[in-house]
Design an enzyme around this catalytic site. Structure first.
Site, mmCIF file in Angstrom:
data_model
loop_
_atom_site.group_PDB
_atom_site.id
_atom_site.type_symbol
_atom_site.label_atom_id
_atom_site.label_comp_id
_atom_site.label_asym_id
_atom_site.label_seq_id
_atom_site.Cartn_x
_atom_site.Cartn_y
_atom_site.Cartn_z
ATOM 1 N N PHE A 180 42.641 45.958 41.853
ATOM 2 C CA PHE A 180 41.826 45.499 40.975
ATOM 3 C C PHE A 180 40.189 45.448 41.679
ATOM 4 O O PHE A 180 39.906 44.262 40.916
ATOM 5 C CB PHE A 180 42.123 43.995 40.889
ATOM 6 C CG PHE A 180 43.873 43.927 39.945
ATOM 7 C CD1 PHE A 180 44.683 45.363 39.780
ATOM 8 C CD2 PHE A 180 44.813 43.167 40.857
ATOM 9 C CE1 PHE A 180 45.498 45.007 39.261
ATOM 10 C CE2 PHE A 180 46.355 43.525 40.425
ATOM 11 C CZ PHE A 180 46.495 44.524 39.755
ATOM 12 N N CYS A 181 39.783 46.285 42.675
ATOM 13 C CA CYS A 181 38.686 46.078 43.492
ATOM 14 C C CYS A 181 38.530 44.746 44.029
ATOM 15 O O CYS A 181 37.064 44.406 44.067
ATOM 16 C CB CYS A 181 37.180 46.197 42.025
ATOM 17 S SG CYS A 181 37.071 48.630 41.826
ATOM 18 N N ALA A 182 39.679 44.062 44.485
ATOM 19 C CA ALA A 182 39.088 42.619 45.249
ATOM 20 C C ALA A 182 40.263 43.116 46.176
ATOM 21 O O ALA A 182 41.150 42.174 46.212
ATOM 22 C CB ALA A 182 39.785 41.812 44.240
#
Length: 467
Positions: A384-386
């Site tokens: 999740f781009c985290a």
């Protein structure tokens, strides 16, 4: 037909409806059907709002009504150009009202939250120090590399988040300008962060604070005054408004004092040749300073339309209904011992309609693929781009390389990623019911189809399971 750029369209929901039972707001795609590998079709259950929310029907209708009157903004003397310019600038006013901005704040239109935060990074004073939690989305985590950056460890309670920030700010040397960047609601867990308390801590130590409201603004009212943040950034595509626009709103001084984010027409007030052959430029001191080029007027208008629609629907109603959906998801998942919901602050932490989880014995990409292919449910799997946050929550080695999408892992193999379900104002109850039922059936009975890994994604193989 004429378009009044200042008109306030009719409300989209009844103010006297029961919030807990209110109908979802009409969105595009609510009747779209998709094929199932098991045969037949089903209405698509869009449960990936945290990536991009479907456009509100109201937004689409407003844009369609304006589209024939599209003209150049700030460029022409003709009627359509003047109408488009009024529409653009009135949209700026609408967004400022939606965010409850201060009188002297600027609203700058950008391409996205990522673009907004990169713009802010570009205008920071040269000696500015930035403080950011490792739990942030990459859009908030990565833009600050030209400055001194202090990355803060993931807190396990809201109070601990404030304590960690206060310690870091108290120990900084020298005491020059500083900026704190924090999310309002996690794009991984949906948990709400203590923004008001973090703002107080930042200001007590002479720092400023920017709020990443990409996941907060579509679900809760955001008041710049009440939260006492210096800037707020969000994206239209998460606020039920398509066409690639975003917002950076807040204090004007650093924006006004810095070189333009982009150099070009619109940002410049006057350009003259010097006797030595060079060029002198006077830049605008308004928001136009950082809006060079022909602006995305349709994207900007769609944001303003979404702001009006959400305001008129009433956030009290929207929040109450969303909390009922969250409770249904959490209750359903709690019935499945193999499911672990990811959380920083604990099960009782307030959150928006975003939950991530893993399923024991399942590769997350395989599970998400089965939800789509066998039930017509669209969710997200990955990091999740985290990346730092998800690895912390999964307890995996922080040095292990991962991707935003699914890693190369075959169905049944353990993967260093999770599954995210997210929803909002346009989500019907049936989509939530179908999701919970699908999770229980997949865990109890397994997938009905065989899957393979192809180009990093888990996809149906074309063969029914067991054949």
């Amino acid at each position: 037909m004429s378009v009044d750029a200042t008109a306030t369209p009719a409300a989209v929901s009844s103010a006297d409806a029961d919030p807990a039972c209110a109908a979802p707001l009409p969105v595009l795609g609510r009747d779209v059907t998709v094929p199932l590998v098991t045969g037949g079709e089903v209405v698509y259950a869009a449960l990936d709002y945290a990536a991009s929310a479907p456009a509100l029907q109201r937004v689409w209708d407003d844009v369609a009504a304006y589209a024939p009157y599209y003209g150049s903004v700030h460029r022409g003397a003709g009627y359509l150009s003047q109408l488009s310019t009024d529409l653009f600038e009135n949209s700026r006013t609408t967004v400022a009202e939606f965010l409850d901005c201060r009188a002297d704040d600027q609203v700058v239109f950008t391409r996205s939250t990522t673009d907004s935060l990169n713009l802010l990074a570009a205008v920071l004073p040269a000696d500015c120090q930035v403080f950011v939690f490792e739990t942030e989305h990459h859009a908030s985590l990565l833009p600050w590399s030209a400055h001194r950056v202090t990355y803060l460890d993931a807190p396990r309670t809201p109070a601990q988040a404030v304590e960690i920030l206060e310690r870091a700010l108290a120990s900084r040397e020298p005491h020059g300008p500083a900026l704190v960047c924090v999310t309002g609601a996690s794009n991984v867990t949906g948990e709400l962060w203590p923004v008001r308390e973090l703002s107080a801590a930042a200001h007590a130590h002479g720092a400023r604070i920017v709020l990443d409201a990409a996941q907060l603004a579509p679900h809760h009212p955001v008041s710049v005054r009440d939260l006492d943040v210096d800037w707020v950034a969000f994206s239209g595509h998460k606020l039920y408004a398509p066409f690639g626009s975003g917002v950076l709103a807040g204090r004007a001084d650093w924006l006004r004092d810095a070189e333009p984010y982009l150099a070009g027409g619109g940002a410049s007030r006057t350009v003259t040749r010097r006797a030595d052959g060079g060029v002198d430029v006077q830049w605008h001191t308004t928001a136009a300073r950082h809006e060079a080029g022909s602006p995305n007027v349709i994207g900007v208008y769609s944001i303003a339309s979404a702001c009006k629609a959400l305001t008129e629907a009433g956030f009290d109603h929207l929040v109450a209904r969303e909390q009922a959906l969250i409770a249904a998801v959490r209750s359903g998942l709690s019935d499945v011992p193999e499911v672990r919901v990811l959380s920083l602050f604990g099960d009782d932490a307030p959150r928006v309609g975003v939950l991530s989880f893993v399923v024991e014995g399942w590769n997350s990409s395989h599970f998400a693929a089965a939800l789509s292919a066998e039930y017509g449910i669209g969710v997200r799997d990955g990091l999740f781009c985290a990346h730092p946050l998800v690895r912390t929550l999964l307890g995996s080695d922080p040095q292990v390389v991962g991707e935003c999408g699914a890693p190369e892992a075959a169905p049944g193999e353990r993967s260093l990623n999770a599954i995210r379900v997210s929803f909002g104002a346009g989500t019907p109850d049936e989509h939530i019911d179908r999701f919970v039922r699908a999770v229980k059936e997949l865990v109890r009975n397994g997938a009905r189809w065989d899957y393979r890994t192809e180009d990093g994604r888990c996809v149906p193989s074309g063969v029914a399971a067991g054949r």
